[in-house]
Design a protein around this motif. Structure first.
Motif, PDB file in Angstrom:
ATOM      1  N   MET A  39       0.818  -1.212   0.000  1.00  0.00           N
ATOM      2  CA  MET A  39       0.000   0.000   0.000  1.00  0.00           C
ATOM      3  C   MET A  39       0.851   1.260   0.000  1.00  0.00           C
ATOM      4  O   MET A  39       0.456   2.286  -0.552  1.00  0.00           O
ATOM      5  CB  MET A  39      -0.942   0.001   1.201  1.00  0.00           C
ATOM      6  CG  MET A  39      -2.077  -0.998   1.114  1.00  0.00           C
ATOM      7  SD  MET A  39      -3.015  -0.921  -0.437  1.00  0.00           S
ATOM      8  CE  MET A  39      -3.512   0.789  -0.453  1.00  0.00           C
ATOM      9  N   GLY A  43       0.317   3.845  -2.828  1.00  0.00           N
ATOM     10  CA  GLY A  43       0.029   5.224  -2.446  1.00  0.00           C
ATOM     11  C   GLY A  43       0.969   6.201  -3.132  1.00  0.00           C
ATOM     12  O   GLY A  43       0.565   7.285  -3.553  1.00  0.00           O
ATOM     13  N   ARG A 158      -7.245  -2.072  -1.218  1.00  0.00           N
ATOM     14  CA  ARG A 158      -6.882  -2.029   0.194  1.00  0.00           C
ATOM     15  C   ARG A 158      -7.959  -2.661   1.065  1.00  0.00           C
ATOM     16  O   ARG A 158      -7.651  -3.435   1.987  1.00  0.00           O
ATOM     17  CB  ARG A 158      -6.648  -0.574   0.631  1.00  0.00           C
ATOM     18  CG  ARG A 158      -6.493  -0.403   2.125  1.00  0.00           C
ATOM     19  CD  ARG A 158      -6.314   1.053   2.504  1.00  0.00           C
ATOM     20  NE  ARG A 158      -7.296   1.921   1.892  1.00  0.00           N
ATOM     21  CZ  ARG A 158      -8.566   1.999   2.276  1.00  0.00           C
ATOM     22  NH1 ARG A 158      -9.008   1.249   3.265  1.00  0.00           N
ATOM     23  NH2 ARG A 158      -9.394   2.827   1.670  1.00  0.00           N
ATOM     24  N   TYR A 174      -0.272   3.831   3.239  1.00  0.00           N
ATOM     25  CA  TYR A 174      -0.685   4.477   1.987  1.00  0.00           C
ATOM     26  C   TYR A 174      -0.422   5.983   2.054  1.00  0.00           C
ATOM     27  O   TYR A 174       0.080   6.585   1.101  1.00  0.00           O
ATOM     28  CB  TYR A 174      -2.174   4.215   1.749  1.00  0.00           C
ATOM     29  CG  TYR A 174      -2.777   5.021   0.612  1.00  0.00           C
ATOM     30  CD1 TYR A 174      -2.778   4.535  -0.686  1.00  0.00           C
ATOM     31  CD2 TYR A 174      -3.349   6.280   0.848  1.00  0.00           C
ATOM     32  CE1 TYR A 174      -3.331   5.272  -1.725  1.00  0.00           C
ATOM     33  CE2 TYR A 174      -3.893   7.016  -0.185  1.00  0.00           C
ATOM     34  CZ  TYR A 174      -3.886   6.509  -1.466  1.00  0.00           C
ATOM     35  OH  TYR A 174      -4.415   7.245  -2.494  1.00  0.00           O
TER      36      TYR A 174
END
Length: 444
Positions: A39, A43, A158, A174
């Motif tokens: 993540m 991100g 997610r 993230y």
């Protein structure tokens, strides 16, 4: 009932079958999952293109090319897809992106969106605004659509890759990646443009998209929903069933209360956003002060708050943290009274920004965990995109009249009033409190 009411009813994947530990064990499990690193990289991919196509980097490039301010303002509207991503999210929930079908429903769309962002940034490197803005606007539209699609798929990924107990931790990692992406897409691109040219800056941003592309290829596809609802959804149903599913799970009274609560949660913070810049200047701070304290130090304070939120949700669950976060967002507005009482004092600026950005980061992570628990895994992208829009719109509209409130009173009165807007949120949370259920930690 929805997952917010009974989160144990819908497991994200096999990990969701593990007992929902609290305390240090919960923190270790939430942040120790391989999905946390994934993540962070995803991100990064979401944050990287935002400024080059939707904000400061693009407008700086256009001004550097000699465009007038009116044209720059109009061209910035080409990035509006970020505000409307919920409109095509039902198609992302319903269909696999056929050319990349073997990757699965989520990763096929994610890889396609990332390739689109990389291609769009590379194409923008070769556009020359001074020769005509039509090609530039076209590529900004294309890249904006790809970037907004990427955001929607990453949110859905997610939620589906991990259980609700890990959502705050994944939101924190993230956020770290997203902020680093913003820094490179903002300051990084400007440095490249200064010491090389805009072509090198945009090609550099396109090349950096290789990192999230690799993460997508190496990551696993989330488990398909246990329910068979998705197979029964036709094209039209893909647009209305996310709404009917939400209210069927919660009932009309609880469903509306949850939506109102999401809309009010960050209201005290959002209502002062428009007035922040003018307040800093009117308090005697220089533009250099604002850049250093608000835009550099403030980013890292926000990241720290996001991780603190992830730690607290993993340790204590999101229900208690909803109260802490809502109260923190409101009370942090009062920290700006220090700047009003001690104008031009840099320590007051640091104190206010610390309180504000830490509370923002904390509340953002807690809210993401809560909104994630509200989604039906058959409609993850659609429902979460709608909740995100709902969480941002009320405060944005109120921010539009905030200047008149300041003119009619004072900055100090405005900050006090903004803090008091948390009262309806807390009253609604008191009503929701017995209706929000979290799975208890294991015994023995």
């Amino acid at each position: 009932m929805s997952q917010a009411v009974r989160p144990e009813a819908r497991a994200g994947d096999a990990a969701a079958k593990k007992p929902p530990y609290r305390g240090w064990a919960g923190i270790r499990r939430a942040f120790g999952t391989p999905s946390a690193l994934t993540m962070a990289v995803l991100g990064f991919g979401c944050g990287l293109p935002f400024l080059p196509i939707a904000s400061m980097t693009l407008s700086t490039r256009l001004r550097d090319s000699g465009l007038d301010l009116g044209s720059i303002g109009l061209i910035s509207l080409a990035s509006f897809f970020y505000l409307l991503k919920f409109l095509w999210a039902p198609l992302i929930d319903r269909y696999v992106f056929a050319p990349l079908g073997p990757l699965g429903r989520r990763r096929s769309w994610l890889l396609a969106a990332q390739l689109g962002v990389a291609a769009g940034l590379a194409a923008l490197a070769f556009t020359r605004p001074e020769l005509g803005v039509a090609p530039l606007v076209g590529w900004v539209l294309f890249t904006s659509f790809a970037g907004a699609t990427q955001d929607s798929v990453v949110d859905a990924y997610r939620i589906e890759i991990a259980p609700v107990q890990a959502q705050a931790a994944l939101a924190a990692t993230y956020t770290l990646g997203y902020r680093i992406g913003l820094i490179l897409g903002g300051a990084g691109a400007l440095y490249l443009a200064e010491f090389a040219d805009w072509k090198a800056a945009y090609l550099g941003m396109a090349a950096l998209m290789a990192l999230p592309l690799l993460a997508t290829l190496l990551s696993r596809e989330p488990a398909a929903p246990e329910a068979t609802v998705q197979r029964r959804i036709d094209f039209i149903g893909a647009f209305w069933q996310p709404f009917s599913s939400f209210f069927a799970s919660n009932g009309w009274a609880l469903g509306l209360a949850l939506l109102v609560f999401v809309g009010l949660f960050k209201f005290p913070d959002q209502v002062i956003g428009v007035m922040a810049g003018p307040f800093y200047l009117d308090s005697g701070y220089t533009k250099a002060d604002i850049a250093t304290v608000s835009k550099l130090y403030g980013i890292w304070a926000g990241i720290g708050g996001a991780f603190l939120g992830g730690l607290c949700v993993a340790a204590f669950g999101f229900r208690k943290m909803l109260f802490v976060a809502a109260l923190g967002v409101a009370l942090s507005n009062l920290a700006f009274l220090l700047m009003a009482q001690y104008p031009s004092q840099i320590w007051a600026f640091y104190a206010a920004i610390t309180a504000d950005n830490v509370s923002q980061g904390f509340a953002g992570t807690v809210l993401v965990a809560f909104m994630s628990s509200l989604t039906d895994r058959n409609f993850t992208a659609t429902q979460f995109a709608l909740l995100v829009s709902l969480a941002n719109l009320p405060g944005k509209f109120a921010g539009g009249v905030s200047g008149y409130v300041v003119q009619a009173s004072s900055y100090s009165a405005f900050f006090v009033l903004s803090a008091l807007t948390v009262v309806p949120t807390l009253l609604l949370l008191a009503w929701l409190w017995p209706r929000i259920r979290e799975a208890p930690p294991p015994t023995g």
